[in-house]
Design a protein around this motif. Sequence first.
Motif, mmCIF file in Angstrom:
data_model
loop_
_atom_site.group_PDB
_atom_site.id
_atom_site.type_symbol
_atom_site.label_atom_id
_atom_site.label_comp_id
_atom_site.label_asym_id
_atom_site.label_seq_id
_atom_site.Cartn_x
_atom_site.Cartn_y
_atom_site.Cartn_z
ATOM 1 N N LYS A 61 1.916 -10.915 -7.645
ATOM 2 C CA LYS A 61 0.901 -11.902 -7.015
ATOM 3 C C LYS A 61 0.051 -13.467 -7.782
ATOM 4 O O LYS A 61 -0.358 -13.098 -9.092
ATOM 5 N N PRO A 62 0.715 -14.589 -7.433
ATOM 6 C CA PRO A 62 -0.263 -15.422 -8.405
ATOM 7 C C PRO A 62 -1.963 -15.021 -8.562
ATOM 8 O O PRO A 62 -2.645 -14.607 -8.168
ATOM 9 N N ASN A 63 -2.650 -15.906 -10.072
ATOM 10 C CA ASN A 63 -3.503 -15.302 -10.459
ATOM 11 C C ASN A 63 -4.422 -16.549 -10.541
ATOM 12 O O ASN A 63 -3.992 -16.607 -11.831
ATOM 13 N N PRO A 64 -5.852 -16.560 -10.199
ATOM 14 C CA PRO A 64 -6.281 -17.444 -10.021
ATOM 15 C C PRO A 64 -7.281 -17.591 -11.744
ATOM 16 O O PRO A 64 -7.811 -18.203 -11.669
ATOM 17 N N PHE A 65 -7.157 -16.184 -12.305
ATOM 18 C CA PHE A 65 -8.280 -15.723 -13.546
ATOM 19 C C PHE A 65 -7.483 -16.630 -14.640
ATOM 20 O O PHE A 65 -8.580 -16.413 -15.730
ATOM 21 N N GLY A 66 -6.554 -16.414 -14.359
ATOM 22 C CA GLY A 66 -6.371 -16.518 -15.797
ATOM 23 C C GLY A 66 -5.821 -15.388 -16.360
ATOM 24 O O GLY A 66 -4.254 -15.674 -18.186
ATOM 25 N N THR A 67 -7.010 -14.293 -16.337
ATOM 26 C CA THR A 67 -6.329 -12.956 -17.389
ATOM 27 C C THR A 67 -6.426 -12.328 -16.509
ATOM 28 O O THR A 67 -6.802 -12.193 -15.571
ATOM 29 N N PRO B 107 -9.024 -3.503 -5.757
ATOM 30 C CA PRO B 107 -9.389 -4.292 -7.605
ATOM 31 C C PRO B 107 -8.477 -4.617 -8.245
ATOM 32 O O PRO B 107 -8.207 -5.446 -9.490
ATOM 33 N N SER B 108 -6.671 -4.024 -7.745
ATOM 34 C CA SER B 108 -5.660 -4.635 -8.458
ATOM 35 C C SER B 108 -4.608 -5.845 -7.749
ATOM 36 O O SER B 108 -3.846 -6.066 -8.192
ATOM 37 N N ASP B 109 -5.615 -6.294 -6.696
ATOM 38 C CA ASP B 109 -5.198 -7.437 -6.621
ATOM 39 C C ASP B 109 -5.415 -8.881 -6.877
ATOM 40 O O ASP B 109 -7.131 -8.950 -6.249
ATOM 41 N N PRO B 110 -5.201 -9.852 -7.455
ATOM 42 C CA PRO B 110 -6.047 -10.547 -7.976
ATOM 43 C C PRO B 110 -6.323 -12.101 -6.875
ATOM 44 O O PRO B 110 -7.335 -12.316 -6.510
ATOM 45 N N ARG B 111 -5.186 -12.258 -6.025
ATOM 46 C CA ARG B 111 -6.086 -12.275 -4.469
ATOM 47 C C ARG B 111 -6.893 -12.482 -3.609
ATOM 48 O O ARG B 111 -8.208 -12.657 -3.410
ATOM 49 N N PHE B 112 -6.964 -10.798 -3.523
ATOM 50 C CA PHE B 112 -8.572 -10.318 -2.617
ATOM 51 C C PHE B 112 -9.423 -10.395 -3.471
ATOM 52 O O PHE B 112 -10.504 -11.255 -3.047
ATOM 53 N N MET B 113 -9.358 -10.313 -5.524
ATOM 54 C CA MET B 113 -10.770 -10.288 -6.143
ATOM 55 C C MET B 113 -11.169 -11.594 -5.552
ATOM 56 O O MET B 113 -12.484 -12.216 -5.875
#
Length: 827
Positions: free
Chosen positions: A152-158, A321-327
């Motif tokens: 999934k896309p990760n907006p955090f970069g890390t 918390p394993s899903d960056p989109r949810f986080m």
Amino acid sequence: MQAAGVIQGDRWRIGLITDSLVRLEWSDDGVFEDRQTQVVINRDFGAAPAYRTWERDGLLVIDTDAITLTYDRKPFSKEGLSIIVKGVRDSQHNTWHYGDNPAGNLKGTARTLDEADGRIPLDDGVISRDGWAVLDDSTSNLIVQTDEANGKPNPFGTWVTPRNTSNGTTIDLYFFGYGRRYTDAVRDFYRLTGPQPLLPRFALGNWWSRYYPYTQDEYLKLMDRFKAEGIPFTTSVIDMDWHLVDDVDPKYGSGWTGYTWNGKLFPDHVRFLEDLHERGLKATLNVHPRDGIRAFEERYPQVAEAVGVDPSTGENIEFDPSDPRFMAAYLDMHHGLESEGVDFWWLDWQQGGVTRQPGLDPLWGLNHMHYLDSGRDGRWPMTFSRYAGPGSHRYPVGFSGDTIVTWESLAFQPEFTATASNIGYGWWSHDIGGHMFGYRDDELEARWYQLGVFSPINRLHSSNSPFAGKEPWNFPPDVRRSMTASLRLRHALIPYLHSMNYRAHEQGRPIVEPMYWLAPDNPAAYAYPDTYWFGSELVAAPIVRPMDRAAQRGSADLWLPQGEWFDLFDGRRYTVAHDDGRRLAVWRALDRIPVFAKAGAIVPLQQIESGAGVNAIGNPSALELLVFPGADGAFMIREDNGAFGSASADTRVSFAWNGERTDGGDTSALTIHAVEGDAAAVPAQRDWRVTFRGVAPLDAGSVSVLASGAGDGRTAMAMPCTLEYDEDTLSLTVEVSGIPTGADLRIEAAGLAIADDPAVRDAYDLILHAQMRYWTKDVAYREIRRDGVRALAGLRSLDRKAENPHDYWVSEMPEGVIGALEEILTR
């Protein structure tokens, strides 16, 4: 991993990070990992340590100044891999073989004290009496740079991602072979895993917390009463009743998780948060995220759309918390609440350690993501959550959990706090006073408050029972006075605490340290786990058992290193002449606990304002210095402008015991040097109150105060001052006003001397209040005045006397009274 310190084969790699810290890796596929992990973020400490290698009987030998490693180049085994730690003279177990259990480990901490009623097992730390400890990082996730995570896309970069273990066994160990160099071991643990972050100044004051359904008006009235009573607080902890709980439709499950303000209790929550801020309080809200974001939440539509769910369906947005989109959507929801005035979050995770991503503990994920997010846009990052394993010190503050209200719970907390430093976890916050169940014991509450003063974080807490409130006015007068004094002292200590905050961040020295850190070869230093260093200047020994009825005092058993020590509160001197230090029992009434300042100690305090300024946490315009005689001393007062990342304003204080006065002659001198660094962060002028504690009185003509420009060569100018002496605390106080912080201030005291011990006077006070026969008091006091310390032997058998008819009323001295007298007469 730096190549210069690496020795490796096809499936093994040994990295010498320091001469005592060794990384040991085995990989079935011969691929080794150099990226950051959840625990380890830095393996490059600079130049590789000096070492030698050679072959012996087909074995590889690697030798440094601290260790000798022997390895057979095969899969790790007890027979084939061992390390000898040098310099551990009195241990038969200074050789580690792969897989050995660390019997001598001095332990670290635990995830939580939830429902603990006394001692619980602790995880290992990185120090050991046998000289070695092992940190296993084989299963922790990797921290990687990525634009996509888990598909999934990760907006955090890390993000964190599991290690690749599909091709066989991977072992990744860090061997700490520091012998008894405990401070070095913990310092390098911080270099390996990251430093303790610097806390904002407000976190070091008093926190008010209670699991209770306050209304908006009730809570503000409570805060106002605290201010009216002169009781300072800096932080308001609002437990779960801030959000909808009982009004949640059963179809959604329980109201344990929630993000929508309860309008019945808080009709104008934005105004409520503004009112807290106007009263000088920061606000944190409790969250239990396990049940996700459900359709009844005000912010549900935005979160649903962000994760690709049609809001009209009412589908529950699962906590993942394993899903960056949810986080990202989850944290953005918190941003909306923060924009209304929430300062930081209490992450009250209690629901296990499993996520959809192998090896990712949801508690660690919450701590990591919330902490990083809390520092966005230049904010001062801070979270409040439970411990999630080694490396968790990067996400302060720690919440130790819901303890039972008993003496047993209190008795374990000093040791629990000190031992946590062995794994670098320096900022524990306990439920001061205990949380739930147990029993009411007024003395227990007062002693718990006293522990809170000398804890990393002082947060009062209790359950929602109508009988569990920890407000001091709920207790008898003597207990109430003790509680109030404790809270005022904690607030006064903020300049000292914030300076130690900087020390923890920059030097890797937690504010609480076990005594054995600085006396590693002394068995007595290990025997008193309730005694600990509190910063650089003080040793604390909280009282954790009920008082002796006859003596009307509680006692603590402790150990002090060699040197001169002074009671922080009354200035009585304790001389420790022997190299091995001194074991002793100390006795204190309900008003205080045993805290000792080393000779030459300097402890800065802020004066607590009255009225609206009770909760003030800014850099004060008036400071007090407690200065203890007997040795030279130095202290650096560290301050800042309250903005994260700002330069500090540093005020160096030095004390010369019996130094040379400017006009010749024997004197002592205290110098407060001109501020360095960000001078704009502190007031342009300050009033100083310097209290020399534990000294004999002096006349005004023996004290002079001089001020001079900082390094500009101007002649020092004499400054007017006031002088007073307090016989009860053996304290000589010098007050001077309006001193520019850009100038040096020097206070010279000719003939300053350590006070004579008022042992007979103190013995009288003890006997006066002791619950015992009057005639025994008369006989005991007479013998003490006549024989001093030699009277102790006779006091233990007073009932043998038959000198006159009144001796019928002489009974044996109570053991507690004799114990308290022994402390007084043998100081």
